[in-house]
Motif scaffolding. Structure first.
Motif, mmCIF file in Angstrom:
data_model
loop_
_atom_site.group_PDB
_atom_site.id
_atom_site.type_symbol
_atom_site.label_atom_id
_atom_site.label_comp_id
_atom_site.label_asym_id
_atom_site.label_seq_id
_atom_site.Cartn_x
_atom_site.Cartn_y
_atom_site.Cartn_z
ATOM 1 N N ARG A 91 0.819 -1.211 0.000
ATOM 2 C CA ARG A 91 0.000 0.000 0.000
ATOM 3 C C ARG A 91 0.858 1.267 0.000
ATOM 4 N NH1 ARG A 91 -5.252 -0.303 1.361
ATOM 5 N NH2 ARG A 91 -5.174 1.680 2.473
ATOM 6 N N ASN A 92 2.059 1.204 0.520
ATOM 7 C CA ASN A 92 2.927 2.368 0.519
ATOM 8 C C ASN A 92 4.240 2.045 -0.179
ATOM 9 O OD1 ASN A 92 3.411 5.037 1.085
ATOM 10 N ND2 ASN A 92 4.326 4.641 3.087
ATOM 11 N N ASN A 93 4.177 1.199 -1.168
ATOM 12 C CA ASN A 93 5.352 0.738 -1.867
ATOM 13 C C ASN A 93 5.761 1.757 -2.929
ATOM 14 O OD1 ASN A 93 6.499 -0.850 -4.364
ATOM 15 N ND2 ASN A 93 6.976 -2.063 -2.538
ATOM 16 N N ALA A 94 7.086 2.070 -3.015
ATOM 17 C CA ALA A 94 7.555 3.086 -3.955
ATOM 18 C C ALA A 94 7.330 2.658 -5.396
ATOM 19 C CB ALA A 94 9.032 3.370 -3.702
ATOM 20 N N GLN A 95 7.491 1.377 -5.671
ATOM 21 C CA GLN A 95 7.282 0.909 -7.045
ATOM 22 C C GLN A 95 5.820 1.056 -7.447
ATOM 23 O OE1 GLN A 95 8.511 -3.101 -7.783
ATOM 24 N NE2 GLN A 95 8.206 -2.964 -9.980
ATOM 25 N N LEU A 96 4.912 0.727 -6.531
ATOM 26 C CA LEU A 96 3.493 0.910 -6.817
ATOM 27 C C LEU A 96 3.186 2.389 -7.066
ATOM 28 C CD1 LEU A 96 0.520 0.033 -6.938
ATOM 29 C CD2 LEU A 96 0.455 0.241 -4.433
ATOM 30 N N PHE A 97 3.753 3.251 -6.242
ATOM 31 C CA PHE A 97 3.538 4.685 -6.441
ATOM 32 C C PHE A 97 4.030 5.117 -7.824
ATOM 33 C CE2 PHE A 97 5.244 9.052 -6.155
ATOM 34 C CZ PHE A 97 4.056 9.727 -5.932
ATOM 35 N N TYR A 98 5.154 4.613 -8.246
ATOM 36 C CA TYR A 98 5.688 4.971 -9.562
ATOM 37 C C TYR A 98 4.752 4.506 -10.672
ATOM 38 C CZ TYR A 98 8.752 5.003 -13.645
ATOM 39 O OH TYR A 98 9.277 5.211 -14.890
ATOM 40 N N ARG A 99 4.244 3.282 -10.562
ATOM 41 C CA ARG A 99 3.316 2.772 -11.581
ATOM 42 C C ARG A 99 2.034 3.598 -11.610
ATOM 43 N NH1 ARG A 99 2.033 -2.969 -10.026
ATOM 44 N NH2 ARG A 99 0.850 -2.925 -11.971
ATOM 45 N N GLN A 100 1.507 3.924 -10.439
ATOM 46 C CA GLN A 100 0.288 4.726 -10.389
ATOM 47 C C GLN A 100 0.538 6.147 -10.903
ATOM 48 O OE1 GLN A 100 -0.823 4.266 -6.239
ATOM 49 N NE2 GLN A 100 -2.230 2.598 -6.709
ATOM 50 N N ALA A 101 1.727 6.698 -10.611
ATOM 51 C CA ALA A 101 2.055 8.041 -11.098
ATOM 52 C C ALA A 101 2.121 8.071 -12.614
ATOM 53 C CB ALA A 101 3.380 8.506 -10.477
ATOM 54 N N LEU A 102 2.700 7.012 -13.214
ATOM 55 C CA LEU A 102 2.714 6.926 -14.676
ATOM 56 C C LEU A 102 1.292 6.838 -15.229
ATOM 57 C CD1 LEU A 102 5.682 4.489 -15.455
ATOM 58 C CD2 LEU A 102 5.557 6.938 -15.942
ATOM 59 N N PHE A 103 0.432 6.081 -14.547
ATOM 60 C CA PHE A 103 -0.953 5.923 -14.986
ATOM 61 C C PHE A 103 -1.684 7.273 -14.954
ATOM 62 C CE2 PHE A 103 -5.447 5.047 -14.236
ATOM 63 C CZ PHE A 103 -5.717 4.076 -15.189
ATOM 64 N N MET A 104 -1.377 8.105 -13.926
ATOM 65 C CA MET A 104 -2.073 9.377 -13.758
ATOM 66 C C MET A 104 -1.267 10.551 -14.333
ATOM 67 S SD MET A 104 -4.803 8.383 -12.211
ATOM 68 C CE MET A 104 -5.512 9.958 -11.770
ATOM 69 N N GLU A 105 -0.228 10.284 -15.109
ATOM 70 C CA GLU A 105 0.682 11.331 -15.560
ATOM 71 C C GLU A 105 -0.024 12.424 -16.356
ATOM 72 O OE1 GLU A 105 5.136 11.574 -17.498
ATOM 73 O OE2 GLU A 105 3.838 9.880 -18.028
ATOM 74 N N GLY A 106 -0.924 12.054 -17.253
ATOM 75 C CA GLY A 106 -1.579 13.048 -18.089
ATOM 76 C C GLY A 106 -2.932 13.498 -17.584
ATOM 77 N N PHE A 107 -3.327 13.071 -16.368
ATOM 78 C CA PHE A 107 -4.664 13.382 -15.854
ATOM 79 C C PHE A 107 -4.715 14.831 -15.365
ATOM 80 C CE2 PHE A 107 -7.815 13.516 -12.406
ATOM 81 C CZ PHE A 107 -8.924 13.018 -13.076
ATOM 82 N N SER A 108 -5.827 15.496 -15.639
ATOM 83 C CA SER A 108 -6.064 16.852 -15.129
ATOM 84 C C SER A 108 -7.473 16.911 -14.579
ATOM 85 C CB SER A 108 -5.866 17.902 -16.233
ATOM 86 O OG SER A 108 -6.783 17.681 -17.298
ATOM 87 N N ASP A 109 -7.714 17.893 -13.720
ATOM 88 C CA ASP A 109 -9.014 17.977 -13.055
ATOM 89 C C ASP A 109 -9.356 19.443 -12.818
ATOM 90 O OD1 ASP A 109 -11.352 17.240 -11.870
ATOM 91 O OD2 ASP A 109 -10.454 16.045 -10.268
ATOM 92 N N ASP A 110 -10.637 19.679 -12.502
ATOM 93 C CA ASP A 110 -11.119 21.020 -12.209
ATOM 94 C C ASP A 110 -12.174 20.910 -11.117
ATOM 95 O OD1 ASP A 110 -11.635 23.683 -12.223
ATOM 96 O OD2 ASP A 110 -12.778 23.701 -14.083
ATOM 97 N N TYR A 111 -11.703 20.685 -9.914
ATOM 98 C CA TYR A 111 -12.571 20.433 -8.761
ATOM 99 C C TYR A 111 -12.834 21.750 -8.046
ATOM 100 C CZ TYR A 111 -14.197 17.829 -4.591
ATOM 101 O OH TYR A 111 -14.927 17.299 -3.562
ATOM 102 N N ASP A 112 -14.112 22.018 -7.710
ATOM 103 C CA ASP A 112 -14.488 23.297 -7.115
ATOM 104 C C ASP A 112 -14.195 23.374 -5.621
ATOM 105 O OD1 ASP A 112 -15.387 24.256 -9.529
ATOM 106 O OD2 ASP A 112 -17.431 23.516 -9.230
ATOM 107 N N GLU A 113 -14.087 22.236 -4.962
ATOM 108 C CA GLU A 113 -13.900 22.235 -3.512
ATOM 109 C C GLU A 113 -12.431 21.969 -3.168
ATOM 110 O OE1 GLU A 113 -16.707 19.764 -1.488
ATOM 111 O OE2 GLU A 113 -18.279 20.147 -2.972
ATOM 112 N N PHE A 114 -12.100 22.090 -1.874
ATOM 113 C CA PHE A 114 -10.728 21.839 -1.415
ATOM 114 C C PHE A 114 -10.786 20.952 -0.171
ATOM 115 C CE2 PHE A 114 -6.891 22.526 0.975
ATOM 116 C CZ PHE A 114 -5.903 22.547 0.002
ATOM 117 N N GLU A 115 -10.123 19.807 -0.254
ATOM 118 C CA GLU A 115 -10.085 18.876 0.870
ATOM 119 C C GLU A 115 -8.664 18.866 1.451
ATOM 120 O OE1 GLU A 115 -11.541 16.118 3.590
ATOM 121 O OE2 GLU A 115 -12.625 17.297 2.079
ATOM 122 N N PRO A 116 -8.465 19.216 2.741
ATOM 123 C CA PRO A 116 -7.120 19.193 3.342
ATOM 124 C C PRO A 116 -6.553 17.780 3.364
ATOM 125 C CG PRO A 116 -8.681 20.432 4.704
ATOM 126 C CD PRO A 116 -9.489 19.710 3.673
#
Length: 564
Positions: A90-115
């Motif tokens: 769940r906190n594995n660096a390799q998993l984070f890298y794979r997920q980061a590549l998956f989300m590399e081109g993702f963009s969003d426009d969210y109206d709210e802010f969650e701390p």
């Protein structure tokens, strides 16, 4: 009277399978609302054989409406599914890298802010609202609009950049890191604890066209890397570098803050060069005084305090950083041969700074004198380099005097064209004033008067030679200091005065015993006295060695105040 109960309906088995596409996004069992008529419950007659409850309590199935389609939620769900083959990562660096590549081109426009607050933040442990907040913030950052956000979001984006997620090459990644750091330094200085080391690791891990030393100079980051430049005389603020490791805080000195900052900076630069030359003439160097090394290689990995996966195949190479640290890569594995600041480095830096200030105070005739004290461990280390404190003092004093003389030297520039014209005009004037010898009358020579206030006629004959002694301290400053000291601190000064002059303590109590009886550490007591002394007279007045020592030049003032 009626009531409701909730339970699962007997739907077709296919409807209970987790849906990966379509309107159902989670692996949750569908439910149905069942309605019962309980009007006859609660009485004895309701359980009779003729009761009709069974016919009235038959479940009535309600239709299930599909959940509205949310494509963004589906993207997050697909990203999380990358962890399905690694349930414990769940906190594995390799998993984070794979997920980061998956989300590399993702963009969003969210109206709210969650701390969001988390050590070593990663996508896998973020909620829906937090993910939407982060990717909206990241979208704005990539457009050059950096606005405040929770630091965990900032660190998450830094982790991406350290692995070159969202950039075309390491150079662009470095530029993005510097832009983010520069923007957030005006909001929060927390990044100052991490970015300097990560930028150093970044230059080691990635083969950048610009060297690390040039990068430091270009971005004016020398103060973040004192070890790399301490042993070198550089064009810049060497005083700030040495003060960062010094046992003596020169920037808090009253002489420094009285408008002498630039004077001290320039003078220390000259002193540092002179000390380097003196050590070099004896076959030594500043680096030998300041640093020590393990004498071998140790395993090294980049960015140990970040979530980082070593994704890049590294070529065999060697990287040497300013300061002498050497990093080697062999078969995609790194080793480090590093140097570290020696235990005596702080005392050595403090002595150089304090001695420089003391000499400069003397040549400018400052109202207070400063006396640096030697350190036993440092003295032994210098002796091993065949350099004594006396030789070090001579080097510093000569450098300070030479600096000050050069600073006040009058430079006369001669305009040769004007000089020829002046000579021609003077020759004409001389010819006009010549009187023949037979027209001159004898003149009695006039007596030359003595210089005012000097019977010998020699100006300045009674001025002292060499360094000037300390001018008397202003009585009002000492009085204010004495008023600021506590009763315990004045008693400690009385004991220190007697012990420093070789007399028996007036109270019969040694200073160490006095400190124990008052439940205070001797170091704390000395610091408290010196802190007040610096505030009022601009200098420390006691030194802690085996005992509490009152400096010689202040014994008269302290004795006078104690006698009141």
């Amino acid at each position: 009277m009626s009531r409701h109960a909730y339970g699962t309906s007997r739907l077709d088995a296919a409807q209970r399978e987790p849906a990966l596409t379509g309107s159902v996004l989670y692996d949750e069992p569908p439910f149905a609302e069942l309605e019962f008529d309980a009007s006859g419950f609660g009485s004895a007659n309701s359980l009779s054989a003729t009761s009709t409850v069974s016919s009235r309590s038959s479940p009535v199935y309600q239709p299930i409406s599909p959940r509205p389609l949310d494509p963004i939620r589906q993207v997050f769900f697909d990203m999380r599914r990358l962890a399905s083959g690694d349930p414990f990562g769940r906190n594995n660096a390799q998993l984070f890298y794979r997920q980061a590549l998956f989300m590399e081109g993702f963009s969003d426009d969210y109206d709210e802010f969650e701390p969001f607050t988390m050590y070593f933040p990663c996508y896998q442990r973020m909620g829906y609202e937090q993910l939407r907040t982060y990717f909206t913030w990241r979208t704005q950052v990539r457009r050059g609009e950096i606005w405040p956000a929770s630091l965990s979001y900032v660190f998450l984006h830094i982790y991406e950049l350290l692995m070159n997620i969202g950039v075309t090459d390491p150079t662009e990644g470095l530029d993005r890191l510097m832009a983010l750091w520069s923007a957030y330094r005006t909001i929060d200085l927390t990044l100052d604890k991490y970015l300097p080391q990560w930028l150093c690791d970044y230059h080691i891990y990635y083969d950048l066209p610009q060297g690390f030393e040039d990068f430091i100079a270009t971005n004016n980051l020398r103060n973040f890397y004192p070890k790399a430049f301490l042993a070198r005389s550089i064009d810049g603020d060497s005083l700030a570098l040495w003060n960062s490791i010094s046992s003596y805080a020169i920037t808090k000195s009253q002489f420094y803050t009285a408008g002498n900052e630039e004077l001290l900076k320039d003078c220390f630069q000259v002193v540092l060069s002179a000390v380097q030359e003196r050590l070099a003439s004896q076959g030594s160097s500043l680096g030998q005084v300041l640093f020590y090394g393990f004498g071998g290689e140790a395993a090294w990995r980049p960015f140990p305090s970040a979530v980082f996966y070593s994704w890049r195949k590294q070529a065999d190479r060697q990287v040497e950083l300013p300061g002498g640290d050497i990093y080697r890569c062999r078969d995609n594995s790194w080793t480090q041969e590093a140097t570290f600041l020696a235990a005596e480095s702080g005392e050595f830096a403090g002595y150089l700074l304090k001695k420089t200030e003391a000499c400069l105070r003397q040549v400018v005739k400052y109202k207070f004198k400063l006396t640096p004290r030697t350190d036993l461990m440092l003295a032994k280390k210098l002796q091993r380099m065949t350099l004594s404190f006396e030789q070090l003092d001579q080097t510093i004093e000569k450098a300070v005097v030479g600096f000050y003389e050069e600073l006040n030297r009058t430079i006369v520039e001669v305009d040769h064209g004007s000089l020829a014209r002046i000579r021609k005009e003077a020759l004409g004037t001389q010819q006009a004033l010549i009187v023949p010898d037979d027209e001159m009358a004898p003149v009695e020579p006039a007596a030359l008067p003595d210089a005012p206030g000097n019977a010998s006629g020699v100006q300045g004959a009674d001025e002292p030679d060499g360094f000037l002694g300390p001018p008397p301290a202003a009585p009002d400053n000492w009085s204010r200091l004495w008023s600021a000291l506590s009763r315990m601190e004045t008693q400690a000064l009385a004991i220190a005065l007697n012990e420093s002059t070789g007399s028996e303590p007036s109270s019969g109590t040694p200073i160490k015993q006095f400190a124990r009886e008052n439940n205070i550490m001797l170091e704390v007591l000395a610091d408290a006295i010196n802190e007040k002394a610096v505030d009022f007279i601009g200098d420390s007045i006691v030194e802690l060695a085996d005992s509490l020592i009152l400096y010689d030049e202040y014994q008269t003032e302290v004795a006078s105040l104690l006698a009141r």
